[in-house]
Structure formats: structure tokens, C-alpha cells
Write a protein that holds these residues in place. Structure first.
Motif, PDB file in Angstrom:
ATOM      1  N   ARG A 101    -147.839 -22.577 -36.050  1.00 48.44           N
ATOM      2  CA  ARG A 101    -147.947 -23.860 -36.738  1.00 48.44           C
ATOM      3  C   ARG A 101    -148.656 -23.699 -38.078  1.00 48.44           C
ATOM      4  NH1 ARG A 101    -147.375 -28.457 -34.111  1.00 48.44           N
ATOM      5  NH2 ARG A 101    -146.826 -29.059 -36.242  1.00 48.44           N
ATOM      6  N   SER A 102    -148.512 -24.710 -38.919  1.00 49.44           N
ATOM      7  CA  SER A 102    -149.096 -24.653 -40.260  1.00 49.44           C
ATOM      8  C   SER A 102    -150.618 -24.615 -40.239  1.00 49.44           C
ATOM      9  CB  SER A 102    -148.620 -25.851 -41.088  1.00 49.44           C
ATOM     10  OG  SER A 102    -148.967 -27.081 -40.457  1.00 49.44           O
ATOM     11  N   ASP A 103    -151.236 -25.091 -39.149  1.00 50.23           N
ATOM     12  CA  ASP A 103    -152.700 -25.081 -39.057  1.00 50.23           C
ATOM     13  C   ASP A 103    -153.241 -23.771 -38.481  1.00 50.23           C
ATOM     14  OD1 ASP A 103    -151.989 -25.260 -36.403  1.00 50.23           O
ATOM     15  OD2 ASP A 103    -152.995 -27.177 -36.022  1.00 50.23           O
ATOM     16  N   GLU A 142    -145.886 -28.915 -45.063  1.00 47.32           N
ATOM     17  CA  GLU A 142    -147.323 -29.154 -45.012  1.00 47.32           C
ATOM     18  C   GLU A 142    -148.146 -27.890 -45.271  1.00 47.32           C
ATOM     19  OE1 GLU A 142    -147.967 -30.804 -41.166  1.00 47.32           O
ATOM     20  OE2 GLU A 142    -146.767 -32.607 -41.558  1.00 47.32           O
ATOM     21  N   THR A 199    -152.473 -22.432 -35.536  1.00 46.94           N
ATOM     22  CA  THR A 199    -152.378 -22.333 -34.087  1.00 46.94           C
ATOM     23  C   THR A 199    -151.043 -21.704 -33.688  1.00 46.94           C
ATOM     24  OG1 THR A 199    -151.458 -24.570 -33.899  1.00 46.94           O
ATOM     25  CG2 THR A 199    -153.848 -24.328 -33.719  1.00 46.94           C
ATOM     26  N   ASP A 216    -143.774 -28.177 -40.846  1.00 49.21           N
ATOM     27  CA  ASP A 216    -144.826 -27.191 -41.030  1.00 49.21           C
ATOM     28  C   ASP A 216    -144.692 -26.482 -42.374  1.00 49.21           C
ATOM     29  OD1 ASP A 216    -146.227 -27.698 -38.761  1.00 49.21           O
ATOM     30  OD2 ASP A 216    -145.527 -25.971 -37.628  1.00 49.21           O
TER      31      ASP A 216
END
Length: 315
Positions: free
Chosen positions: A200-202, A314, A204, A311
Motif C-alpha cells: 500500500r501507499s502508506d 496518493e 503497509t 495508491d
């Protein structure tokens, strides 16, 4: 439509997975919500020509110009001159955001020999094997059952199980017709288990429910697409085996530097997971392995595509 996200869905390619990619791209384009996405279709012909959604030839300059008008590219391409980092390099130079792995991860994962070296360096087991070329293949001697495969090809093209010495020459010749290097690996006895990892983009990582491939023999090109293989998802695994598989999948995904979704394939043996290969953009129809795995975990095909696109926007 001006507020819609303009997404280029790219399919085809200059390799033996051209038709598989077209099926994936058609499915992806149809599944993107038309109220949210303005889909732009592009196809790469087997001879390298680029075509728009009407089938008109664009030329590489025209194709790049069209791509630069899009918010994001979904490169639904498999195999050499596509998934191997080639297309990622073009998109990087054009400054167009895209779903999936970049140049380094695509190149490493497509090269089965390099993937083995990376996996072993982070403690993930692989089958004992050797890399051969047309020159060195002449001196290789069969002593036990092996699997012969091109180092950079997909969909099991050119893969052969060799259980008798008189079948080795033909297997090597078929693999060398697709790649200048081939991999000869010891036959691994174990359950065929696939893991899908989504970065994911964060930062994770999400691992979808594991899938087991059940066949009467080698999971080759014919078996993959004739409907005879059975996909069991979630795979029936005890907690220890599942954790070992997930740990190995994440270790390989991160070591290769993958992005977006990747499928990491294993043999589950009595001694634990043995890596088979990594696909940085695997088959992606709704009935393909990765969408089936995420669907089993509660993420629909359309929602998975939304995650991949959002994703990138962002990120």
C-alpha cells in the motif's frame, strides 16, 4: 467526465504471453467503474506496434503522447519487453505514474536465476539448480528428475519436466528457443501454494488468503488455461505453515523491491516453503489467481483495481 480519473489500460506485448495479456487487459478495463474512471485502451502488437482503442496505429511517439494525457497507467502486461521493467522504464522517462513494480523489481523478478539469488540471500529456500546457455547445455548430464524452464518467460511457456535422460535435449532446445539462458532445477515434491502481496501507499503490506493449485501433474501452460487445474482458496494450511509462507512471501517481495501487487509462488515441502517464482504483474482476469485470493479475503475485483489505482495517485 472531466472529473473522472483518466486511466490508460495497456495490454498485449511482444512476447508469448500476448494473448494472455489481452484477456487480462480487457477484463480490467471492463471492471473499472465508468462513473469514476475514463478508460483509455492501448495495445502493443506482437511486432511492437502501438494501437489505440479504435485499433489505429499510433507509433511510439503518439503512444507516449497519449499516455502523458492520463492520470495513471495500468500496465496489464506479462513477460519480456513488458513486465521485466522495460515498460516501467519508458513510463518513468515519460513521467507518467503507473501501477505496479518499477524497473529494478520487474527486471529481477522476471529473471528466475536472479530471483533465486535474492531469495536465498534473505533466507528463503529455492530448488537446487543450474543456469545453462546454448554453449554450456551441451555438457550438462541428466542424473535425476529435473524441471527445465526459460529464465525469462511466463505462463509456463517452455517449461518441461524431464524424468528420463533421452528427453533432456528436446526440453533444453524448447527452453532455449524462448530465452538465451535456461534454468534446470531439481524436481521439488510439495504442495503448490501461491501468495499474493499488496504493497500500500502508506508502506503497509497486505497478504491475501493463500491459494493451492491442485493438478494431476505439472502445472504447465496447458493446465493453466484449459480449466483442469483446481484453485483452492483459502488453502487448507495449519497456522505454522501459513505464517512461514507469508513471512517468505513478504521477505522476497521487499527484497526485490516490488510495488503494487505481486504473486509469489511456492512449493510447501516437509522442510518448509521453497520459492518457485515471482510475478510482478500476474494474470489479472477476474478468474485469475490473484483476484480470486483477494476476493476470498473480502476484496472484490473492482475494489482491488481501485486500491491499485488510488495508491499510485496518493503515493
Amino acid at each position: 467526465m472531466s472529473s473522472a480519473i483518466r486511466v490508460a489500460v495497456l495490454g498485449g506485448g511482444q512476447n508469448c504471453e500476448h494473448d494472455v495479456s489481452l484477456a487480462s487487459a480487457t477484463s480490467v478495463a471492463a471492471a473499472l467503474d465508468p462513473t469514476r474512471y475514463d478508460v483509455v485502451r492501448l495495445t502493443i502488437d506482437p511486432d511492437g506496434g502501438w494501437r489505440d482503442g479504435r485499433g489505429d496505429l499510433l507509433g511510439i511517439a503518439g503512444a507516449v503522447h497519449l499516455l502523458t494525457t492520463c492520470d495513471v497507467v495500468l500496465p496489464v502486461l506479462h513477460g519480456p519487453k513488458a513486465e521485466d521493467g522495460t515498460l516501467a522504464g519508458l513510463l518513468d522517462l515519460a513521467g507518467v505514474p503507473y501501477v505496479g513494480s518499477g524497473v529494478r523489481a520487474g527486471a529481477l523478478a522476471m529473471d528466475k536465476w536472479a530471483t533465486k539469488l535474492v531469495a536465498e540471500a534473505v533466507g528463503v529456500a529455492t530448488a537446487p539448480g543450474v543456469m545453462l546457455t546454448a554453449a554450456t547445455a551441451r555438457s550438462y548430464r541428466w542424473t535425476h528428475p529435473v524441471v527445465v524452464k526459460p529464465i525469462a518467460a511466463g505462463s509456463s511457456h517452455g517449461v518441461a519436466l524431464v524424468t528420463e535422460p533421452d528427453r533432456l535435449e528436446a526440453a533444453l532446445r524448447a527452453a532455449l528457443a524462448l530465452d538465451e539462458r535456461v534454468l534446470v532445477e531439481d524436481l521439488v515434491v510439495g504442495r503448490e501454494i501461491d501468495l499474493a502481496v499488496l504493497g500500500r501507499s502508506d508502506g503497509t503490506r497486505i497478504v491475501a488468503p493463500a491459494l493451492e493449485i491442485v493438478t494431476d501433474g505439472l502445472f504447465d501452460f496447458a493446465t493453466k488455461y484449459d480449466g483442469s487445474a483446481v484453485f483452492q482458496v483459502p488453502a487448507a494450511l495449519d497456522e505454522a505453515d501459513l505464517k512461514a509462507l507469508e513471512h517468505a512471501a513478504l521477505a522476497v517481495y521487499d527484497a526485490l523491491g516490488c510495488a503494487g501487487v505481486a504473486r509469489v509462488d511456492f512449493f510447501l515441502t516437509s522442510n518448509g516453503p521453497v520459492l518457485n517464482e515471482v510475478n510482478t504483474f500476474p494474470g489479472f482476469t477476474e478468474q485469475s489467481q490473484v483476484p480470486k485470493m483477494f476476493a476470498a479475503g473480502g476484496t472484490s475485483y473492482g475494489d482491488l483495481l481501485d486500491l491499485l489505482v488510488q495508491d499510485v495517485l496518493e503515493g
